[in-house]
Design a protein around this motif. Structure first.
Motif, PDB file in Angstrom:
ATOM      1  N   UNK A  11      23.164  19.221  -0.063  1.00 14.10           N
ATOM      2  CA  UNK A  11      22.793  19.912   1.180  1.00 14.10           C
ATOM      3  C   UNK A  11      22.783  21.425   1.007  1.00 14.10           C
ATOM      4  N   UNK A  12      23.564  21.920   0.059  1.00 16.33           N
ATOM      5  CA  UNK A  12      23.571  23.355  -0.228  1.00 16.33           C
ATOM      6  C   UNK A  12      22.267  23.758  -0.917  1.00 16.33           C
ATOM      7  N   UNK A  13      21.815  22.917  -1.846  1.00 14.78           N
ATOM      8  CA  UNK A  13      20.580  23.212  -2.576  1.00 14.78           C
ATOM      9  C   UNK A  13      19.329  22.971  -1.736  1.00 14.78           C
ATOM     10  N   UNK A  14      19.362  21.934  -0.881  1.00 16.64           N
ATOM     11  CA  UNK A  14      18.167  21.569  -0.110  1.00 16.64           C
ATOM     12  C   UNK A  14      18.506  21.121   1.295  1.00 16.64           C
ATOM     13  N   UNK A  15      18.863  22.052   2.184  1.00 17.77           N
ATOM     14  CA  UNK A  15      19.309  21.658   3.531  1.00 17.77           C
ATOM     15  C   UNK A  15      18.230  21.000   4.375  1.00 17.77           C
ATOM     16  N   UNK A  16      16.954  21.279   4.090  1.00 17.91           N
ATOM     17  CA  UNK A  16      15.884  20.745   4.924  1.00 17.91           C
ATOM     18  C   UNK A  16      15.877  19.228   4.991  1.00 17.91           C
ATOM     19  N   UNK A  17      16.129  18.576   3.855  1.00 18.98           N
ATOM     20  CA  UNK A  17      16.130  17.111   3.825  1.00 18.98           C
ATOM     21  C   UNK A  17      17.226  16.542   4.712  1.00 18.98           C
ATOM     22  N   UNK A  18      18.318  17.261   4.854  1.00 15.12           N
ATOM     23  CA  UNK A  18      19.432  16.791   5.674  1.00 15.12           C
ATOM     24  C   UNK A  18      19.115  16.913   7.159  1.00 15.12           C
TER      25      UNK A  18
END
Length: 357
Positions: free
Chosen positions: A96-103
């Motif tokens: 979630x730190x690297x790619x928050x959008x997916x979350x």
């Protein structure tokens, strides 16, 4: 006589995220301990795996991404459930730190789409089925933020999420309760502590340590290793989920913890000690422990007060941490081929993610 897992009037169960770690354990429990028809709604992402479920005529996979509102509505219509248990979520803090959008898409928009589809289904049910219908939302203790040296999370703890993952789960919790209060949807919510056990995708702490150790690679320990988590054996969690889903009070939440508080360093050292016994090498595995830069925004301590689910529903964890960890380490040593297969399929080499770079 053992009490049934689900009431007699619960014939069809929709499990979202049933190809995941906790969802898979739930599906296996329902298959072995009930005669319900299970519809497993899962997008089959990188951490999904159906190996532990096998082939059973009472289990049907619906390969659907909750972000797709039309497909979600069609899946709910096909499942025609009496009970929905919503576990589908992106759940790895580092990712979630690297790619928050997916979350945000999966955990917030996906939950919204599911709520809308389930609400439409529930509203058209015959009165008898409608009266017994439940929507159970499974969440995390991380929505409550970080504790100091004392105190424990409970159902009255204010929300204070600190990571993109926990913020997305907090948002989904609020959506679920809003659909209950606004539309009358009969919901139950649970917030659990860190789960562990067999079949967990090997990106989480315990399987990562096991696999790094037996490969002779450095075992990463974030910061000083003093961060504390309350560890819950997955089978105990599944027991709690079924109690909350079938006997919990509508509109209530229940915190589920395993009385297993340990610092990350204690967990890593315990795994190394078990490996020294189960798969000894010339040097102690603990010599591989290597401190690395801490996770950005790393919460210091989580701990659960499970008093409500214990006193109201009679739940107690059956596995203490030492017993559960021993069984878990033994399982991974016996299933290294599975670990290699799922990591290769996901394109995950065991390297660190979530460094905020």
């Amino acid at each position: 006589m053992t009490a049934p897992l689900v009431p007699q009037n619960t014939k069809r169960v929709l499990v979202t995220g049933g190809a995941g770690f906790i969802g898979g354990a739930l599906v296996r429990k329902l298959l072995s301990g009930s005669d319900v028809q299970i519809f497993n709604l899962d997008k089959c992402g990188y951490a999904s795996d159906l190996t532990s479920i096998g082939s059973d005529p009472r289990h049907e996979l619906l390969r659907v991404d909750l972000v797709d509102a039309d497909a979600t509505a069609a899946a709910v219509q096909q499942a025609d459930p009496d009970l929905v248990m919503h576990l589908a979520a992106e759940s790895h803090v580092d990712r979630s730190i690297d790619g928050p959008g997916a979350f945000i898409e999966s955990n917030v928009l996906g939950t919204f789409n599911l709520l809308q589809a389930v609400r439409a289904h529930w509203e058209q049910l015959p009165d008898e089925r409608k009266a017994h219908f439940r929507f159970h939302h499974i969440s995390t203790d991380e929505v409550f933020g970080s504790l100091g040296a004392t105190g424990r999370f409970s159902e009255t703890t204010p929300y204070d999420p600190r990571s993109p993952y926990s913020a997305s789960k907090a948002a989904s919790d609020h959506l679920v309760m809003a659909w209950h209060h606004t539309y009358g949807l009969p919901v139950v919510l649970t917030n659990c502590s860190n789960n562990y056990g067999p079949w967990q995708f090997p990106e989480k702490l315990i399987p990562v340590v096991i696999l790094k150790a037996i490969a002779g690679e450095p075992i990463p320990l974030y910061g000083d290793g003093a961060n504390v988590r309350d560890w819950l054996y997955v089978e105990d969690h599944v027991d709690a989920l079924l109690l909350a889903a079938t006997k919990g009070e509508i509109g209530s939440s229940y915190c589920v913890g395993g009385h297993g508080e340990r610092s990350n360093r204690e967990v890593v050292e315990a795994i190394c000690s078990l490996l020294d016994q189960m798969k000894p090498k010339s040097k102690p595995y603990a010599e591989l422990i290597t401190r690395v830069t801490d996770r950005p925004g790393h919460d210091h301590r989580y701990a659960i007060d499970p008093n409500r689910i214990t006193t109201k529903l009679g739940w107690q964890p059956l596995h203490d941490f030492s017993e559960g960890l021993t069984a878990t380490v033994a399982w991974y040593l016996e299933n290294l081929d599975w670990c290699q297969k799922v990591r290769a399929r996901a394109g995950y080499d065991g390297g660190r993610i979530g460094t905020n770079k």
